[in-house]
Design a protein around this motif. Structure first.
Motif, short mmCIF file in Angstrom:
data_model
loop_
_atom_site.label_atom_id
_atom_site.label_comp_id
_atom_site.label_asym_id
_atom_site.label_seq_id
_atom_site.Cartn_x
_atom_site.Cartn_y
_atom_site.Cartn_z
N PRO A 59 37.22 -0.54 36.09
CA PRO A 59 37.41 -0.01 34.73
C PRO A 59 36.11 0.05 33.92
O PRO A 59 35.80 1.09 33.32
N GLU A 60 35.36 -1.01 33.91
CA GLU A 60 34.12 -1.04 33.13
C GLU A 60 33.08 -0.08 33.70
O GLU A 60 32.37 0.61 32.96
N LEU A 61 32.99 0.01 35.03
CA LEU A 61 31.95 0.82 35.66
C LEU A 61 32.23 2.31 35.57
O LEU A 61 31.31 3.11 35.76
N THR A 62 33.48 2.71 35.32
CA THR A 62 33.80 4.13 35.19
C THR A 62 33.84 4.58 33.72
O THR A 62 34.19 5.73 33.44
N ALA A 63 33.49 3.70 32.80
CA ALA A 63 33.55 4.02 31.37
C ALA A 63 32.51 5.06 30.99
O ALA A 63 31.42 5.12 31.57
N GLY A 64 32.84 5.88 30.02
CA GLY A 64 31.93 6.89 29.51
C GLY A 64 32.62 7.75 28.48
O GLY A 64 33.75 7.46 28.08
N HIS A 65 31.97 8.82 28.06
CA HIS A 65 32.51 9.66 26.99
C HIS A 65 32.73 11.10 27.42
O HIS A 65 33.03 11.96 26.58
N SER A 66 32.60 11.39 28.71
CA SER A 66 32.79 12.76 29.19
C SER A 66 34.26 13.07 29.44
O SER A 66 35.06 12.17 29.72
N LEU A 67 34.59 14.35 29.38
CA LEU A 67 35.93 14.80 29.71
C LEU A 67 36.16 14.65 31.21
O LEU A 67 35.31 15.03 32.02
N LEU A 68 37.32 14.12 31.56
CA LEU A 68 37.72 13.99 32.97
C LEU A 68 39.06 14.67 33.17
O LEU A 68 39.97 14.53 32.35
N HIS A 69 39.19 15.38 34.27
CA HIS A 69 40.48 15.97 34.65
C HIS A 69 41.33 14.92 35.37
O HIS A 69 42.52 14.81 35.11
N THR A 70 40.73 14.18 36.28
CA THR A 70 41.28 13.06 37.06
C THR A 70 42.24 13.47 38.17
O THR A 70 42.76 12.59 38.87
N ASP A 71 42.48 14.75 38.38
CA ASP A 71 43.36 15.15 39.48
C ASP A 71 42.88 16.46 40.10
O ASP A 71 43.68 17.33 40.43
N LEU A 72 41.58 16.59 40.27
CA LEU A 72 41.03 17.82 40.83
C LEU A 72 41.28 17.91 42.34
O LEU A 72 41.05 16.95 43.07
N HIS A 73 41.77 19.06 42.77
CA HIS A 73 41.88 19.38 44.20
C HIS A 73 41.93 20.90 44.31
O HIS A 73 41.87 21.62 43.29
N ALA A 74 42.03 21.41 45.51
CA ALA A 74 41.88 22.85 45.73
C ALA A 74 42.85 23.68 44.90
O ALA A 74 42.49 24.74 44.37
N ASP A 75 44.09 23.21 44.74
CA ASP A 75 45.09 23.99 44.01
C ASP A 75 44.82 24.04 42.51
O ASP A 75 45.41 24.87 41.81
N GLN A 76 43.98 23.16 42.00
CA GLN A 76 43.71 23.14 40.57
C GLN A 76 42.62 24.14 40.15
O GLN A 76 42.39 24.35 38.96
N PHE A 77 41.94 24.72 41.12
CA PHE A 77 40.90 25.71 40.83
C PHE A 77 41.45 27.10 41.12
O PHE A 77 41.81 27.40 42.26
N LEU A 78 41.53 27.94 40.12
CA LEU A 78 41.93 29.33 40.31
C LEU A 78 40.67 30.19 40.38
O LEU A 78 39.89 30.23 39.44
N VAL A 79 40.50 30.86 41.51
CA VAL A 79 39.31 31.67 41.75
C VAL A 79 39.69 33.13 41.61
O VAL A 79 40.32 33.72 42.50
N PRO A 80 39.33 33.78 40.48
CA PRO A 80 39.66 35.19 40.31
C PRO A 80 38.69 36.09 41.06
O PRO A 80 37.64 35.63 41.52
N ALA A 81 39.05 37.36 41.20
CA ALA A 81 38.17 38.30 41.89
C ALA A 81 36.86 38.46 41.13
O ALA A 81 35.79 38.62 41.73
N THR A 82 36.93 38.40 39.81
CA THR A 82 35.73 38.45 38.97
C THR A 82 35.86 37.40 37.88
O THR A 82 36.97 37.04 37.48
#
Length: 285
Positions: A170-193
């Motif tokens: 818990p202490e070592l992962t502390a910070g102020h950046s935005l985290l998604h926390t559940d990133l995987h292939a299905d969470q990225f939508l890749v459009p043609a452009t």
């Protein structure tokens, strides 16, 4: 979780969607996991389509969907834009910009890996002081529970060492950046452009910017990368390089305990359900 088609929704919900979506040409219902009761693409006359998700009843799924709606401008240009959010009776309905894209390809050699890294870095560059810190969410001790309830999973691992590492996370992962926390292939939508869009922001948090890349390392291993190669991708392409060896090890041990305990609990419940079903089938009518 019960799934509804457009024609099965309560009339007040349908009317609320008509009022917010506008003139509907057709409704394309889609399958989206287990976290919503309704999901569809609304194709509109003279306007861009909208993707709408709905959850019925107060539940964790409703909280996750509300999290997505409330992120708003914080993830502008990364997540699909939120067009509306409405509480109608016991439903929460959220309308999103529709992104016509495919899931990311994370296998070794994929050309998506560079673009995915750029997207993960964009997330890490965002400060999110208003979100719940990851360190507050990561307070549970999973490895002692596993040792007590499922010792066969722990096996020959040193439970004292695992617990010590877990307590540091818990202490070592502390910070102020935005985290998604559940990133995987299905969470990225890749459009043609255009830019990749990231979806399903149900569990956002604030923490160290290297945490999402660390989650991605696990996902890359699952998609066929060797552990060393996955770490090399993260080190050379993302903000993973900001983390120390101690921080990464504590992260890895904590996530292993968390996911192992959740999986073990699910397996146990599944076995109980099967045993009960067997008992019902065997008992005389």
């Amino acid at each position: 979780m019960k799934k509804y088609g457009w024609d099965e929704l309560p009339e007040p919900v349908r009317e609320a969607l008509r009022n917010r979506v506008g003139d509907i040409d057709r409704v394309g219902e889609i399958e989206v996991g287990q976290s919503s009761n309704f999901a569809a693409v609304f194709h509109r006359d003279g306007a861009a389509p909208l993707f709408v998700k709905g959850v019925e009843g107060v539940s964790p799924a409703m909280r996750w969907l509300r999290n997505e709606a409330e992120l708003g401008t914080l993830v502008s240009g990364i997540a699909p834009a939120v067009h509306f959010a409405a509480d109608i009776e016991d439903w929460l309905l959220v309308g999103f910009e529709y992104v016509d894209g495919r899931r990311a390809r994370l296998q070794p050699g994929s050309s998506d890996l560079t673009r995915v890294a750029e997207t993960v870095n964009r997330i890490g560059d965002i400060k999110a002081p208003g979100l719940k810190p990851l360190e507050q969410r990561w307070k549970s001790a999973w490895w002692p529970k596993l040792a007590q309830e499922r010792p066969e999973i722990v096996g020959d691992w040193d439970i004292d060492e695992l617990t010590a590492w877990e307590q540091k996370a818990p202490e070592l992962t502390a910070g102020h950046s935005l985290l998604h926390t559940d990133l995987h292939a299905d969470q990225f939508l890749v459009p043609a452009t255009g830019d990749i869009r990231v979806i399903d922001w149900g569990w956002p948090a604030q923490g160290a910017a290297w945490v999402d890349p660390a989650f991605m390392v696990i996902r890359l291993i699952g998609d066929g990368h060797q552990a060393m190669d996955a770490e090399t991708w993260a080190k050379t392409s993302t903000r993973w390089s900001e983390a120390t060896e101690e921080e990464i090890t504590a992260f890895a041990v904590y996530v292993a305990g968390l996911w192992s305990y959740k999986a073990a609990t699910t397996i146990r419940l599944a076995q109980i359900a099967r045993d009960y079903a067997g008992w019902r089938l065997r008992r005389p009518l």
